[in-house]
Scaffold this active site. Structure first.
Site, PDB file in Angstrom:
ATOM      1  N   ARG A  10       2.317  -6.092  -5.923  1.00  0.00           N
ATOM      2  CA  ARG A  10       3.682  -5.819  -5.961  1.00  0.00           C
ATOM      3  C   ARG A  10       4.397  -6.137  -7.551  1.00  0.00           C
ATOM      4  O   ARG A  10       4.960  -5.022  -8.180  1.00  0.00           O
ATOM      5  CB  ARG A  10       4.842  -6.371  -5.041  1.00  0.00           C
ATOM      6  CG  ARG A  10       4.716  -5.623  -3.757  1.00  0.00           C
ATOM      7  CD  ARG A  10       5.438  -6.644  -2.665  1.00  0.00           C
ATOM      8  NE  ARG A  10       5.328  -5.806  -1.417  1.00  0.00           N
ATOM      9  CZ  ARG A  10       6.301  -5.320  -0.839  1.00  0.00           C
ATOM     10  NH1 ARG A  10       7.468  -5.005  -1.392  1.00  0.00           N
ATOM     11  NH2 ARG A  10       6.193  -4.710   0.399  1.00  0.00           N
ATOM     12  N   ALA A  39       8.297   1.422   1.714  1.00  0.00           N
ATOM     13  CA  ALA A  39       8.763   1.904   0.209  1.00  0.00           C
ATOM     14  C   ALA A  39       8.585   3.334  -0.118  1.00  0.00           C
ATOM     15  O   ALA A  39       9.074   3.896  -0.934  1.00  0.00           O
ATOM     16  CB  ALA A  39       7.900   1.080  -0.552  1.00  0.00           C
ATOM     17  N   ARG A  79       2.174 -14.014   4.900  1.00  0.00           N
ATOM     18  CA  ARG A  79       1.717 -13.195   3.832  1.00  0.00           C
ATOM     19  C   ARG A  79       1.010 -14.134   2.756  1.00  0.00           C
ATOM     20  O   ARG A  79       1.523 -15.116   2.454  1.00  0.00           O
ATOM     21  CB  ARG A  79       2.903 -12.523   3.070  1.00  0.00           C
ATOM     22  CG  ARG A  79       3.494 -11.631   4.000  1.00  0.00           C
ATOM     23  CD  ARG A  79       4.746 -10.973   3.347  1.00  0.00           C
ATOM     24  NE  ARG A  79       4.637  -9.727   2.717  1.00  0.00           N
ATOM     25  CZ  ARG A  79       5.575  -8.790   2.142  1.00  0.00           C
ATOM     26  NH1 ARG A  79       6.930  -9.522   2.109  1.00  0.00           N
ATOM     27  NH2 ARG A  79       5.590  -7.581   1.734  1.00  0.00           N
ATOM     28  N   GLY A 104       0.703  -1.225   0.143  1.00  0.00           N
ATOM     29  CA  GLY A 104       0.099   0.250   0.108  1.00  0.00           C
ATOM     30  C   GLY A 104       0.808   1.333  -0.093  1.00  0.00           C
ATOM     31  O   GLY A 104       2.025   1.304   0.589  1.00  0.00           O
TER      32      GLY A 104
HETATM   33  C1  LIG Z   1       5.573  -7.801   5.164  1.00  0.00           C
HETATM   34  C2  LIG Z   1       5.889  -6.492   4.700  1.00  0.00           C
HETATM   35  C3  LIG Z   1       5.280  -5.496   4.199  1.00  0.00           C
HETATM   36  C4  LIG Z   1       5.315  -4.374   3.723  1.00  0.00           C
HETATM   37  N1  LIG Z   1       4.291  -3.386   3.199  1.00  0.00           N
HETATM   38  C5  LIG Z   1       4.770  -2.181   2.695  1.00  0.00           C
HETATM   39  C6  LIG Z   1       3.566  -1.495   2.493  1.00  0.00           C
HETATM   40  O1  LIG Z   1       2.501  -1.612   2.274  1.00  0.00           O
HETATM   41  N2  LIG Z   1       4.004  -0.209   2.064  1.00  0.00           N
HETATM   42  C7  LIG Z   1       5.181   0.519   1.936  1.00  0.00           C
HETATM   43  O2  LIG Z   1       5.490   1.492   1.516  1.00  0.00           O
HETATM   44  N3  LIG Z   1       6.295  -0.466   2.219  1.00  0.00           N
HETATM   45  C8  LIG Z   1       5.999  -1.819   2.703  1.00  0.00           C
HETATM   46  N4  LIG Z   1       6.950  -2.623   3.105  1.00  0.00           N
HETATM   47  C9  LIG Z   1       8.281  -2.030   2.981  1.00  0.00           C
HETATM   48  C10 LIG Z   1       8.781  -2.383   1.569  1.00  0.00           C
HETATM   49  O3  LIG Z   1       8.639  -3.816   1.139  1.00  0.00           O
HETATM   50  C11 LIG Z   1      10.353  -1.945   1.559  1.00  0.00           C
HETATM   51  O4  LIG Z   1      10.445  -0.615   2.269  1.00  0.00           O
HETATM   52  C12 LIG Z   1      10.695  -1.795  -0.032  1.00  0.00           C
HETATM   53  O5  LIG Z   1      10.359  -3.027  -0.866  1.00  0.00           O
HETATM   54  C13 LIG Z   1      12.058  -1.543  -0.116  1.00  0.00           C
HETATM   55  O6  LIG Z   1      12.692  -1.495  -1.788  1.00  0.00           O
HETATM   56  P1  LIG Z   1      14.077  -1.308  -1.888  1.00  0.00           P
HETATM   57  O7  LIG Z   1      14.307  -1.127  -3.520  1.00  0.00           O
HETATM   58  O8  LIG Z   1      14.588  -0.195  -1.031  1.00  0.00           O
HETATM   59  O9  LIG Z   1      14.904  -2.696  -1.422  1.00  0.00           O
HETATM   60  P2  LIG Z   1      14.641  -4.127  -2.302  1.00  0.00           P
HETATM   61  O10 LIG Z   1      13.331  -4.053  -2.653  1.00  0.00           O
HETATM   62  O11 LIG Z   1      15.036  -5.049  -1.226  1.00  0.00           O
HETATM   63  O12 LIG Z   1      15.594  -3.938  -3.353  1.00  0.00           O
HETATM   64  C14 LIG Z   1      17.015  -4.268  -3.465  1.00  0.00           C
HETATM   65  C15 LIG Z   1      17.460  -4.632  -4.775  1.00  0.00           C
HETATM   66  O13 LIG Z   1      18.821  -4.890  -4.653  1.00  0.00           O
HETATM   67  C16 LIG Z   1      19.361  -6.050  -5.008  1.00  0.00           C
HETATM   68  N5  LIG Z   1      20.778  -6.139  -4.507  1.00  0.00           N
HETATM   69  C17 LIG Z   1      20.865  -6.365  -3.159  1.00  0.00           C
HETATM   70  N6  LIG Z   1      22.188  -6.410  -3.048  1.00  0.00           N
HETATM   71  C18 LIG Z   1      22.999  -6.139  -4.258  1.00  0.00           C
HETATM   72  C19 LIG Z   1      24.194  -6.079  -4.454  1.00  0.00           C
HETATM   73  N7  LIG Z   1      25.314  -6.381  -3.355  1.00  0.00           N
HETATM   74  N8  LIG Z   1      24.645  -5.938  -6.169  1.00  0.00           N
HETATM   75  C20 LIG Z   1      23.555  -5.677  -6.718  1.00  0.00           C
HETATM   76  N9  LIG Z   1      22.143  -5.930  -6.195  1.00  0.00           N
HETATM   77  C21 LIG Z   1      21.699  -5.904  -5.154  1.00  0.00           C
HETATM   78  C22 LIG Z   1      18.151  -6.772  -4.606  1.00  0.00           C
HETATM   79  O14 LIG Z   1      18.265  -8.147  -5.622  1.00  0.00           O
HETATM   80  C23 LIG Z   1      16.893  -6.031  -4.871  1.00  0.00           C
HETATM   81  O15 LIG Z   1      16.515  -6.068  -6.446  1.00  0.00           O
HETATM   82  C24 LIG Z   1       6.578  -3.720   3.670  1.00  0.00           C
HETATM   83  C25 LIG Z   1       7.916  -4.814   4.170  1.00  0.00           C
HETATM   84  C26 LIG Z   1       7.467  -6.026   4.583  1.00  0.00           C
HETATM   85  C27 LIG Z   1       8.475  -6.927   4.956  1.00  0.00           C
END
Ligand SMILES: Cc1cc2nc3c(=O)[nH]c(=O)nc-3n(C[C@H](O)[C@H](O)[C@H](O)COP(=O)(O)OP(=O)(O)OC[C@H]3O[C@@H](n4cnc5c(N)ncnc54)[C@H](O)[C@@H]3O)c2cc1C
Length: 437
Positions: free
Chosen positions: A117, A328, A199, A49
């Protein structure tokens, strides 16, 4: 005379943070390349969300991101987010799915809609230019080659790349965070919050007859002792998203992974003392469930999000438990600031090529750090507290619904009502002060 040259940005990680940053940079005519360790861009089959501030950040970053979200978002049937007593049910009657309303909050026009997602990610990917992602590129180390030289990136597969700026969007177990803060620094690693979540997605044709219209088509938080459940519609109302949290006094048994297959009976057991609605939800969950360990960076927050010309954003900077549903969204706020300040820095460098390139880029990241650190770390702390409130563990509120409401109200509104325009104004003002100085 030094030749004017555009900035090249390396984005590490292609999750929501990395991809929205890429689109924001593309819109601002800034060169970027994404390095992703996986072999494709993918998201898990679960719901997400976005809070109203996140929608406003999407609009400021790139309206295409907002359109992408809206094209897959499911409207809540009610404009009110409802917090209900999931534990007592009505007299804890086994045959009723009725729950007492504890309190509710008006969401307004941009009302915390949910989406699938993977569908959102697919829409974002549709806008990416061809060839902008290198897959199988797992970052190992970064070498700053000195003033006005490019930064060197080394990957585990032996390949190397160069960039002027490196932005780690590499998630909760960020390698870039370790490189900025130090491998021996506890702040480089997230910790288990002693909560985990089951989930699942329930087809609406099953959820509707079992729970009734008012329970399945809007956003509901079902509270109770040591566990709580969130439900909201996704996929155009075809699915009901379920996130069922339980407190786990033990340790997360895996070192390498944050999720693992779980049996449905564990979810059923975890909520066996809850009211009829929550027990019905657990029974409707699919057999093949995953459980997710909730880690965050609350115990050892990062003291900074940047070093030189390298920074972290999204979960890499401030991994939060998900109880505000805003992790997110906070990443999208981060990259809105980053895209804005990088555009201004690029203009500085193109107009004044004899300025120190490293100095200008360093000022851009110092600006990002100054604007984002406090708010995003507050989110990590407040999400923890909200998780405790929802499970009646937070001493100042206990099970008192009025006190819970007051606490949830101000915390939620601090996130939802955030002034994105003001955030961007502060960004440009701070940058001007830094570069002027
Ligand atoms: C149960 C649950 C429910 C949630 N619900 C919500 C919600 O409703 N609303 C909301 O806003 N947020 C929610 N969140 C939080 C949200 O999911 C995260 O904040 C968000 O997905 C993070 O995105 P990101 O792109 O920062 O990291 P990630 O999605 O973790 O992406 C990181 C990327 O980097 C890559 N990567 C990692 N290490 C390396 C490396 N060394 N070299 C190259 N690539 C690498 C990975 O493969 C991945 O593709 C929820 C989280 C959880 C656990």
């Amino acid at each position: 005379m030094i030749e004017a040259r555009a900035i090249e940005v390396a984005i590490i990680g292609g999750g929501i943070t990395g991809l929205t940053l890429a689109l924001g940079l593309q819109k601002r005519n800034t060169n970027f390349h994404i390095y992703e360790r996986a072999q494709s861009l993918r998201e898990i089959g679960a719901g997400i969300g976005f809070t109203p501030n996140a929608e406003r950040a999407m609009l400021a970053l790139d309206p295409r991101i907002h359109e992408a979200f809206k094209s897959v978002a499911s409207k809540n049937a009610s404009d009110w987010f409802q917090w209900v007593d999931g534990f007592s049910g009505v007299n804890n009657d086994k045959d009723t799915v009725k729950e007492d309303l504890l309190f509710n909050m008006y969401l307004g026009e941009r009302g915390f809609e949910g989406c699938h997602r993977a569908q959102f990610l697919k829409e974002l990917v549709n806008h990416l230019p061809q060839g902008c992602v290198t897959f199988g590129a797992c970052l190992d180390t970064i070498i700053d080659q000195g003033e006005n030289e490019r930064i060197l990136l080394k990957f585990h597969n032996g390949t190397i790349a160069e960039a002027d700026l490196v932005i780690g969007c590499d998630g909760i177990r960020s390698r870039v965070r370790q490189l900025i803060l130090g491998e021996n620094n506890p702040a480089s690693y997230p910790a288990y919050t002693h909560k985990k979540a089951y989930r699942g997605l329930i087809p609406m044709e099953k959820a509707l007859p079992a729970l009734g219209e008012s329970k399945v088509n809007t956003r509901l938080m079902h509270l109770g002792p040591d566990a709580h459940t969130l439900t909201f519609p996704v996929a155009g109302g075809k699915l009901m998203n379920v996130v069922a949290f339980v407190t786990d006094p033990g340790e997360w048994p895996y070192t390498e992974k944050l999720s693992a297959p779980a049996e449905k009976k564990s979810a059923i057991e975890g909520f066996s003392k809850f009211g009829g609605a929550v027990r019905t939800i657990m029974n409707l969950l699919p057999e093949d469930l995953d459980e997710w360990a909730i880690f965050d960076t609350y115990d050892h927050p990062a003291s900074t999000y940047y070093h030189g010309r390298i920074c972290i954003a999204g979960d890499a900077a401030h991994a939060s438990s998900p109880h505000h549903g805003a992790g997110a969204g906070a990443g999208i706020e981060d990259v809105t600031v980053l895209a804005t300040v990088i555009e201004v820095a690029q203009t500085t460098l193109l107009e004044s090529p004899d300025k120190s390139r490293s100095g200008v880029l360093n000022a851009a990241l110092a600006t990002y750090n100054a604007v984002r650190l406090e708010r995003s770390q507050w989110l990590v702390e407040s999400s923890r507290i909200l998780g405790e409130i929802y499970e009646w563990q937070y001493k100042p509120t206990g099970r008192d619904k009025k006190k819970c409401e007051e606490e949830v109200y101000w915390r939620s509104h601090k996130i939802w009502d955030y002034d994105i325009g003001q955030m961007l104004q502060e960004t440009t003002e701070y940058y001007k002060q830094r570069v002027g100085a």
